[in-house]
Scaffold this active site. Structure first.
Site, PDB file in Angstrom:
ATOM      1  N   ILE A  84       0.824  -1.223   0.000  1.00  0.00           N
ATOM      2  CA  ILE A  84       0.000   0.000   0.000  1.00  0.00           C
ATOM      3  C   ILE A  84       0.856   1.270   0.000  1.00  0.00           C
ATOM      4  CG2 ILE A  84      -0.312   0.290   2.507  1.00  0.00           C
ATOM      5  CD1 ILE A  84      -3.360   0.697   1.831  1.00  0.00           C
TER       6      ILE A  84
ATOM      7  N   ASN B 254      -2.569   2.127  15.606  1.00  0.00           N
ATOM      8  CA  ASN B 254      -3.058   1.831  16.957  1.00  0.00           C
ATOM      9  C   ASN B 254      -3.419   3.167  17.603  1.00  0.00           C
ATOM     10  OD1 ASN B 254      -0.696   2.867  18.492  1.00  0.00           O
ATOM     11  ND2 ASN B 254       0.341   1.212  17.416  1.00  0.00           N
TER      12      ASN B 254
ATOM     13  N   ASP C 211       1.400  -0.238   9.533  1.00  0.00           N
ATOM     14  CA  ASP C 211       1.625   1.035  10.237  1.00  0.00           C
ATOM     15  C   ASP C 211       3.113   1.422  10.148  1.00  0.00           C
ATOM     16  OD1 ASP C 211       1.229   3.207  11.873  1.00  0.00           O
ATOM     17  OD2 ASP C 211       0.815   2.058  13.702  1.00  0.00           O
TER      18      ASP C 211
HETATM   19  P1  ADP Z   1      -3.582  -4.827  12.426  1.00  0.00           P
HETATM   20  O1  ADP Z   1      -2.853  -4.479  13.690  1.00  0.00           O
HETATM   21  O2  ADP Z   1      -4.755  -3.912  12.134  1.00  0.00           O
HETATM   22  O3  ADP Z   1      -3.921  -6.276  12.350  1.00  0.00           O
HETATM   23  P2  ADP Z   1      -1.290  -5.235  10.615  1.00  0.00           P
HETATM   24  O4  ADP Z   1      -0.437  -4.187   9.974  1.00  0.00           O
HETATM   25  O5  ADP Z   1      -0.645  -6.155  11.590  1.00  0.00           O
HETATM   26  O6  ADP Z   1      -2.535  -4.437  11.252  1.00  0.00           O
HETATM   27  O7  ADP Z   1      -1.962  -6.104   9.493  1.00  0.00           O
HETATM   28  C1  ADP Z   1      -3.033  -5.670   8.687  1.00  0.00           C
HETATM   29  C2  ADP Z   1      -2.847  -6.218   7.288  1.00  0.00           C
HETATM   30  O8  ADP Z   1      -1.914  -5.399   6.578  1.00  0.00           O
HETATM   31  C3  ADP Z   1      -2.283  -7.636   7.239  1.00  0.00           C
HETATM   32  O9  ADP Z   1      -3.040  -8.373   6.288  1.00  0.00           O
HETATM   33  C4  ADP Z   1      -0.861  -7.438   6.727  1.00  0.00           C
HETATM   34  O10 ADP Z   1      -0.416  -8.542   5.962  1.00  0.00           O
HETATM   35  C5  ADP Z   1      -1.052  -6.223   5.841  1.00  0.00           C
HETATM   36  N1  ADP Z   1       0.153  -5.451   5.498  1.00  0.00           N
HETATM   37  C6  ADP Z   1       1.346  -5.369   6.133  1.00  0.00           C
HETATM   38  N2  ADP Z   1       2.173  -4.541   5.461  1.00  0.00           N
HETATM   39  C7  ADP Z   1       1.494  -4.082   4.372  1.00  0.00           C
HETATM   40  C8  ADP Z   1       1.792  -3.210   3.273  1.00  0.00           C
HETATM   41  N3  ADP Z   1       2.968  -2.615   3.163  1.00  0.00           N
HETATM   42  N4  ADP Z   1       0.816  -2.991   2.343  1.00  0.00           N
HETATM   43  C9  ADP Z   1      -0.386  -3.582   2.433  1.00  0.00           C
HETATM   44  N5  ADP Z   1      -0.736  -4.399   3.451  1.00  0.00           N
HETATM   45  C10 ADP Z   1       0.183  -4.653   4.396  1.00  0.00           C
END
Ligand code: ADP
Length: 186
Positions: free
Chosen positions: A17, A30, A40
């Protein structure tokens, strides 16, 4: 995969993303807004340190020092990101309890982010799969909640383009199957 809903477009893509050039991308933040792991951390790294500076100002001024409540959304600039703005929202943490309440909070993340983007005059938004990483929400359930909320919004509003950016082929396929099923009733 891409579908058209009224004058809007909903597209599923797999990828990172932080590389997406939309008016805004959504951060699964968070409540502290001070950054974290997963998407994040990736967004903060790609945006550069000014993003954290603005998040700190929001915590102090807009939120009067409090955490951003689960389900709510705030907006910052995108700084070094290709996207112009970042919407920060806080997904619910899955623990298998209060399933209905957690589902509603996850739906609020999507709705409040879309409403904020529309209110600011934006026409494209990219979401990650909120809560399905560190927050452990079952992805099949999360995909249904996310896509239902986005579809309902696009049926009611003229917005533009909504992207769901899935970080793995496995996640992409779950969202694709869910979207195909939901579109049978649209
Ligand atoms: P949460 O704490 O809301 O679960 P996470 O970041 O741990 O957030 O994960 C949310 C989703 O984002 C997961 O499916 C993860 O694989 C995905 N994710 C992690 N990095 C990226 C990125 N750079 N672009 C898109 N999605 C991502």
């Amino acid at each position: 995969m891409e579908v058209h809903i009224q004058k809007n477009r909903l597209r599923l893509i797999s990828g990172d993303i932080t590389k997406v050039k939309t008016d805004c991308i959504v951060n699964a933040a968070n409540g502290t807004l001070y950054g974290g792991g997963g998407v994040d951390g990736a967004i903060h790294r790609a945006a550069g340190p000014k993003l954290l500076d603005e998040c700190k100002v929001i915590r102090k001024e807009q939120l009067k020092g409090e955490y951003l409540p689960t389900g709510e959304a705030v907006m910052t600039k995108g700084y070094e990101l290709p996207a112009k703005f970042v919407i920060h929202t806080v997904g619910p943490i899955w623990d298998g309890k209060d399933v209905d309440e957690k589902g509603k909070l996850l739906a609020h993340c999507y709705r409040n982010s879309l409403l904020l983007a529309k209110e600011k005059g934006l026409h494209s938004i990219a979401f990650p799969s909120i809560s399905t990483g560190a927050y452990r929400f079952p992805i099949e359930m999360a995909a249904e909640i996310a896509l239902k909320e986005i579809i309902q919004f696009l049926q009611e509003e003229t917005f533009g383009d909504v992207y769901m950016v899935l970080f793995s082929e496995k996640d992409y396929n779950i969202y694709k199957q869910t979207l195909e099923r939901l579109m049978e009733n649209v």
